[in-house]
Design a protein around this motif. Structure first.
Motif: not given
Length: 124
Positions: A1, A3-5, A7-10, A94
């Motif tokens: 979760m 890491q997904e957050q 990725r969204l921030q990236h 993260a």
């Protein structure tokens, strides 16, 4: 979760970078056009007079255009720096969250042992 957050921030960071870079490029091109237009207006308004005033006005238009282009380049450089630093900040944040949420094996063993001891004899 986490890491997904990250990725969204990236992805949001990349979008912001593209928007800022494109805006800076458009500003630089607009500044170039305005400088060229200003120089031609000075030449046209001269009406055949080729004195020091016309050369000074033309030079001033050139300086103004160069300043505007330099400001647009600074904006593009700022977008690059913000992109790099924000990406590093997301990465470190993260990793810190992952490290914080990771279970320490010694702590887990202690919790299991104390939970077992606290319930010892409860079911007699």
């Amino acid at each position: 979760m986490i890491q997904e957050q990250a990725r969204l921030q990236h992805a949001a960071n990349e979008r912001e970078f593209l928007v800022e870079t494109n805006a800076a490029n458009k500003d630089a091109y607009q500044a170039f056009l305005e400088a060229a237009r200003g120089k031609s207006a000075v030449k046209t308004a001269g009406g055949g007079t080729y004195g020091a005033t016309m050369a000074a006005r033309g030079a001033e238009q050139g300086r103004q255009g160069a300043l505007s282009i330099a400001n647009a380049k600074d904006r593009a450089d700022a977008a690059n720096a913000n992109y790099a630093l924000s990406g590093k900040n997301i990465q470190i944040g993260a990793q810190n969250q992952i490290n914080t949420n990771r279970v320490n094996p010694l702590t887990a063993m202690t919790r299991i042992a104390t939970a077992g001891l606290s319930n010892y004899g409860a079911f007699k």
